[in-house]
Design a protein around this motif. Structure first.
Motif, PDB file in Angstrom:
ATOM      1  N   GLU A 260      43.200  73.526  89.392  1.00  0.00           N
ATOM      2  CA  GLU A 260      42.940  72.156  88.954  1.00  0.00           C
ATOM      3  C   GLU A 260      41.444  71.939  88.732  1.00  0.00           C
ATOM      4  OE1 GLU A 260      44.832  68.028  90.457  1.00  0.00           O
ATOM      5  OE2 GLU A 260      43.486  68.940  91.919  1.00  0.00           O
ATOM      6  N   VAL A 261      40.622  72.489  89.638  1.00  0.00           N
ATOM      7  CA  VAL A 261      39.175  72.343  89.519  1.00  0.00           C
ATOM      8  C   VAL A 261      38.668  72.982  88.229  1.00  0.00           C
ATOM      9  CG1 VAL A 261      36.965  73.130  90.487  1.00  0.00           C
ATOM     10  CG2 VAL A 261      38.704  72.121  91.982  1.00  0.00           C
ATOM     11  N   ILE A 262      39.058  74.219  87.989  1.00  0.00           N
ATOM     12  CA  ILE A 262      38.508  74.980  86.858  1.00  0.00           C
ATOM     13  C   ILE A 262      39.120  74.562  85.525  1.00  0.00           C
ATOM     14  CG2 ILE A 262      38.398  77.299  85.845  1.00  0.00           C
ATOM     15  CD1 ILE A 262      37.940  78.393  88.655  1.00  0.00           C
ATOM     16  N   ASN A 263      40.395  74.252  85.517  1.00  0.00           N
ATOM     17  CA  ASN A 263      41.076  73.973  84.250  1.00  0.00           C
ATOM     18  C   ASN A 263      41.106  72.497  83.868  1.00  0.00           C
ATOM     19  OD1 ASN A 263      41.753  76.745  83.954  1.00  0.00           O
ATOM     20  ND2 ASN A 263      43.486  76.463  85.339  1.00  0.00           N
ATOM     21  N   LYS A 264      40.945  71.615  84.845  1.00  0.00           N
ATOM     22  CA  LYS A 264      41.097  70.192  84.554  1.00  0.00           C
ATOM     23  C   LYS A 264      39.860  69.372  84.911  1.00  0.00           C
ATOM     24  CE  LYS A 264      44.100  66.218  85.594  1.00  0.00           C
ATOM     25  NZ  LYS A 264      45.315  65.762  86.317  1.00  0.00           N
ATOM     26  N   ARG A 265      39.338  69.564  86.117  1.00  0.00           N
ATOM     27  CA  ARG A 265      38.309  68.654  86.604  1.00  0.00           C
ATOM     28  C   ARG A 265      36.917  68.951  86.034  1.00  0.00           C
ATOM     29  NH1 ARG A 265      39.113  68.441  92.978  1.00  0.00           N
ATOM     30  NH2 ARG A 265      37.593  66.759  92.773  1.00  0.00           N
ATOM     31  N   LEU A 266      36.465  70.175  86.206  1.00  0.00           N
ATOM     32  CA  LEU A 266      35.116  70.506  85.747  1.00  0.00           C
ATOM     33  C   LEU A 266      34.943  70.415  84.227  1.00  0.00           C
ATOM     34  CD1 LEU A 266      34.205  73.473  88.132  1.00  0.00           C
ATOM     35  CD2 LEU A 266      33.567  71.066  88.345  1.00  0.00           C
ATOM     36  N   PRO A 267      35.959  70.766  83.432  1.00  0.00           N
ATOM     37  CA  PRO A 267      35.775  70.680  81.973  1.00  0.00           C
ATOM     38  C   PRO A 267      35.884  69.266  81.402  1.00  0.00           C
ATOM     39  CG  PRO A 267      37.465  72.304  82.560  1.00  0.00           C
ATOM     40  CD  PRO A 267      37.222  71.458  83.762  1.00  0.00           C
ATOM     41  N   ASN A 268      36.246  68.287  82.206  1.00  0.00           N
ATOM     42  CA  ASN A 268      36.452  66.931  81.706  1.00  0.00           C
ATOM     43  C   ASN A 268      35.148  66.407  81.089  1.00  0.00           C
ATOM     44  OD1 ASN A 268      36.891  64.195  81.259  1.00  0.00           O
ATOM     45  ND2 ASN A 268      37.934  63.842  83.200  1.00  0.00           N
ATOM     46  N   PRO A 269      35.089  66.257  79.763  1.00  0.00           N
ATOM     47  CA  PRO A 269      33.831  65.862  79.118  1.00  0.00           C
ATOM     48  C   PRO A 269      33.434  64.417  79.389  1.00  0.00           C
ATOM     49  CG  PRO A 269      35.604  65.894  77.517  1.00  0.00           C
ATOM     50  CD  PRO A 269      36.177  66.442  78.801  1.00  0.00           C
ATOM     51  N   PHE A 270      34.345  63.673  79.971  1.00  0.00           N
ATOM     52  CA  PHE A 270      34.064  62.265  80.203  1.00  0.00           C
ATOM     53  C   PHE A 270      33.585  61.990  81.632  1.00  0.00           C
ATOM     54  CE2 PHE A 270      37.215  62.645  76.822  1.00  0.00           C
ATOM     55  CZ  PHE A 270      36.512  62.052  75.790  1.00  0.00           C
ATOM     56  N   ILE A 271      33.433  63.068  82.431  1.00  0.00           N
ATOM     57  CA  ILE A 271      32.802  62.937  83.738  1.00  0.00           C
ATOM     58  C   ILE A 271      31.323  63.260  83.534  1.00  0.00           C
ATOM     59  CG2 ILE A 271      32.678  63.813  86.098  1.00  0.00           C
ATOM     60  CD1 ILE A 271      35.226  62.347  85.649  1.00  0.00           C
ATOM     61  N   PRO A 272      30.453  62.271  83.592  1.00  0.00           N
ATOM     62  CA  PRO A 272      29.043  62.489  83.246  1.00  0.00           C
ATOM     63  C   PRO A 272      28.247  63.109  84.393  1.00  0.00           C
ATOM     64  CG  PRO A 272      29.362  60.206  83.856  1.00  0.00           C
ATOM     65  CD  PRO A 272      30.725  60.870  83.952  1.00  0.00           C
ATOM     66  N   ASP A 273      28.751  64.217  84.916  1.00  0.00           N
ATOM     67  CA  ASP A 273      28.066  64.837  86.048  1.00  0.00           C
ATOM     68  C   ASP A 273      27.073  65.873  85.538  1.00  0.00           C
ATOM     69  OD1 ASP A 273      27.458  64.947  88.679  1.00  0.00           O
ATOM     70  OD2 ASP A 273      29.340  65.860  89.321  1.00  0.00           O
ATOM     71  N   THR A 274      26.016  66.057  86.296  1.00  0.00           N
ATOM     72  CA  THR A 274      24.934  66.927  85.853  1.00  0.00           C
ATOM     73  C   THR A 274      24.631  68.003  86.884  1.00  0.00           C
ATOM     74  OG1 THR A 274      23.136  65.656  86.881  1.00  0.00           O
ATOM     75  CG2 THR A 274      23.894  64.932  84.704  1.00  0.00           C
ATOM     76  N   PRO A 275      24.196  69.178  86.438  1.00  0.00           N
ATOM     77  CA  PRO A 275      23.761  70.198  87.392  1.00  0.00           C
ATOM     78  C   PRO A 275      22.566  69.739  88.209  1.00  0.00           C
ATOM     79  CG  PRO A 275      23.250  70.859  85.133  1.00  0.00           C
ATOM     80  CD  PRO A 275      24.122  69.656  85.041  1.00  0.00           C
TER      81      PRO A 275
END
Length: 541
Positions: free
Chosen positions: A389-404
């Protein structure tokens, strides 16, 4: 235009814009919270606003909680003055779906807010009174991992903590001292029971919380500033509990794109605030759909039915397994790897990093190959499904404006858990050997590369906040892009890689120090070496 400050005057208009409104008597719930508090929360930042406040609102709407939450902030008064008080403690929660839609909810579950610090005596005394109330059942905390730290890297107490131990419970400065002083008031009010619930994102958080509180209390007892009975009270799990927890919800800083989206549907007061303490916060809180909060069910003064708010209640062993799964294998180490290499490779979006095949492969290797084999299945959440879920759904979500850059904050405080525990497991588990590890050491080398503040194209950048940043950069002051002197590399990194306060282990003693040095030298060879080194080792086999 719609003002969040006056949302109750715009209910019909909000409904036409698909904004979900509270279904309860907001004024009554807030008043009960002020008069008969049940739940106090410390740390009024984005995680509370994006997650805990939602849990509280769900409980209130289900009839499981009659009183609003009291929010306390111990470090940044502007959070209270600029965001809570002007908006009557209310907020606009924005859940960002994968299809780009913004699910909007008015959250009115916060009854009141205070800057709980002796610098503001009126607020401090009010919170003291709340801690003397028999109705108070539990306090939750999101103060970040560093909020529990009392010691310098060499193990000595910090200057602030030493001063607190001399001054006693009347004028505390450190957050742990402030909380201990509040518990002293509760002790004086009749040794009333309470659960002190850390929901901060690190392993065995309740245990460290208890240790920090006891360190302060025992220091005061040694200086004859409190009674032995107070220390005994804190040690009595039937009176004061420190439940363990596992929390997971990506709640990035408020996004300009979300702000514009809210303004487009008519909101007029959505300005993002950057406080002098470097907090970024807004009248809205943007967060992802997926969320988990797993709690050890140990509440000596009772609790509402938290499960009605989506909380998983279980025993300590299960919490520990769920947390270890997340923070050592399935999410946190992946986040840290993306943060480090994202900054080095010029990314400003986690979702954009997930378009880089090497970076995706890197986190898969850290998670599936190196992490999962040494974690236990907590049963309540399956590790493989979680990481999928993390790799396939959560991290790729382009609408989560999270930054390194956000995730890279305080990395020195995180690597002992995110990587050190897995390294220890490879040391101790039968059939495992640290020599099997490649991608965790590669990421640690990447962190050393990040610390010099030069990206993969040779451009300077400012590393994110970290309490050890200045000291670490001093150790690496002779390292430069293009270096080829392994002796100088070894001399520079040895104080860091041998520091078991940072990594939880001495990386030389476990047999990884030299491997990390080699990776580090390769990443420093010239421009583009970081990306080339990653690509080489990820495609070597």
């Amino acid at each position: 235009m719609i003002s969040l400050k006056k949302w109750q005057e715009s209910k019909e208009e909000l409904a036409t814009r698909n904004v979900k409104l509270p279904t309860y008597d907001v004024v009554a719930v807030k008043n009960v919270g002020k008069e008969e508090p049940v739940w106090i929360h410390f740390g009024g930042g984005n995680l509370y606003r994006g997650f805990h406040a939602e849990i509280a609102q769900r409980l209130i709407e289900e009839g499981k909680l009659k009183s609003g939450v009291i929010v306390c902030e111990t470090l940044d008064k502007n959070i209270i003055d600029d965001i809570y008080a002007p908006f009557n403690q209310d907020l606009l929660q924005v859940i960002m779906h994968e299809n780009g839609s913004l699910e909007k909810k008015i959250n009115a579950a916060t009854a009141d807010s205070y800057f709980c610090n002796p610098d503001r005596q009126e607020d401090f005394k009010k919170v003291q009174k709340y801690f003397m109330s028999p109705t108070l059942q539990f306090a939750t905390f999101t103060i970040t991992e560093k909020g529990y730290v009392l010691n310098n890297p060499d193990g000595s107490l910090t200057g602030m903590v030493k001063e607190d131990l001399r001054n006693g419970p009347d004028s505390p400065r450190h957050t742990m001292s402030i909380v201990t002083s509040l518990l002293y008031k509760r002790f004086e009010a009749g040794a009333l029971p309470i659960a002190m619930v850390s929901t901060d994102n690190f392993s065995q958080n309740g245990e460290r919380f208890k240790t920090s509180i006891l360190t302060i209390a025992e220091g005061w007892k040694k200086n004859n500033l409190v009674h032995q009975g107070f220390v005994d009270y804190l040690r009595d799990d039937t009176r004061i509990s420190f439940p363990w927890s596992m929390i997971d919800r990506i709640t990035p800083n408020p996004s300009e794109s979300v702000k514009k989206g809210l303004e487009a549907v008519g909101f007029c007061d959505m300005d993002i605030v950057h406080t002098p303490k470097q907090t970024t916060i807004a009248p809205f809180a943007n967060t992802e759909v997926v969320h988990y909060l797993v709690l050890e069910d140990n509440f000596p003064n009772g609790r509402p039915d938290l499960s009605a708010g989506g909380v998983v209640l279980t025993d300590r062993e299960t919490v520990d397994k769920a947390d270890t799964m997340k923070v050592t294998a399935c999410l946190n180490p992946l986040h840290t790897a993306l943060a480090i290499f994202g900054c080095l490779l010029g990314y400003t979006s986690i979702a954009d990093e997930m378009k880089n095949k090497d970076l995706v492969n890197l986190i898969k290797q850290i998670g599936y190959r190196e992490g999962l084999p040494v974690v236990s299945n907590p049963k309540i959440i399956h590790p493989t499904k979680f990481i999928d879920e993390v790799i396939n759904k959560r991290l790729p979500n382009p609408f989560i404006p999270d930054t390194p850059q956000r995730i890279a904050c305080d990395t020195s405080q995180k690597v002992a858990i995110r990587f050190g525990k897995t390294i220890k497991a490879y040391q101790t588990l039968q059939g495992k050997n640290v020599n099997e590890l490649t991608f965790i050491p590669l990421t640690i080398a990447g962190w050393l590369r990040y610390l010099i503040g030069i990206d993969d194209q040779g451009k300077k950048f400012i590393p994110s906040q970290d309490p050890l940043l200045e000291k670490l950069q001093q150790e690496l002051s002779q390292v430069y892009l293009g270096i080829s002197d392994m002796h100088l590399i070894h001399k520079s990194v040895t104080p860091i890689l041998s520091n078991d306060e940072i990594f939880g282990v001495n990386l030389y003693e476990v047999g990884l120090g030299e491997k990390i040095e080699r990776f580090y030298l390769e990443m420093l060879s010239d421009k583009g070496a970081v990306q080339r080194t990653l690509h080489y080792y990820l495609n070597k086999e």
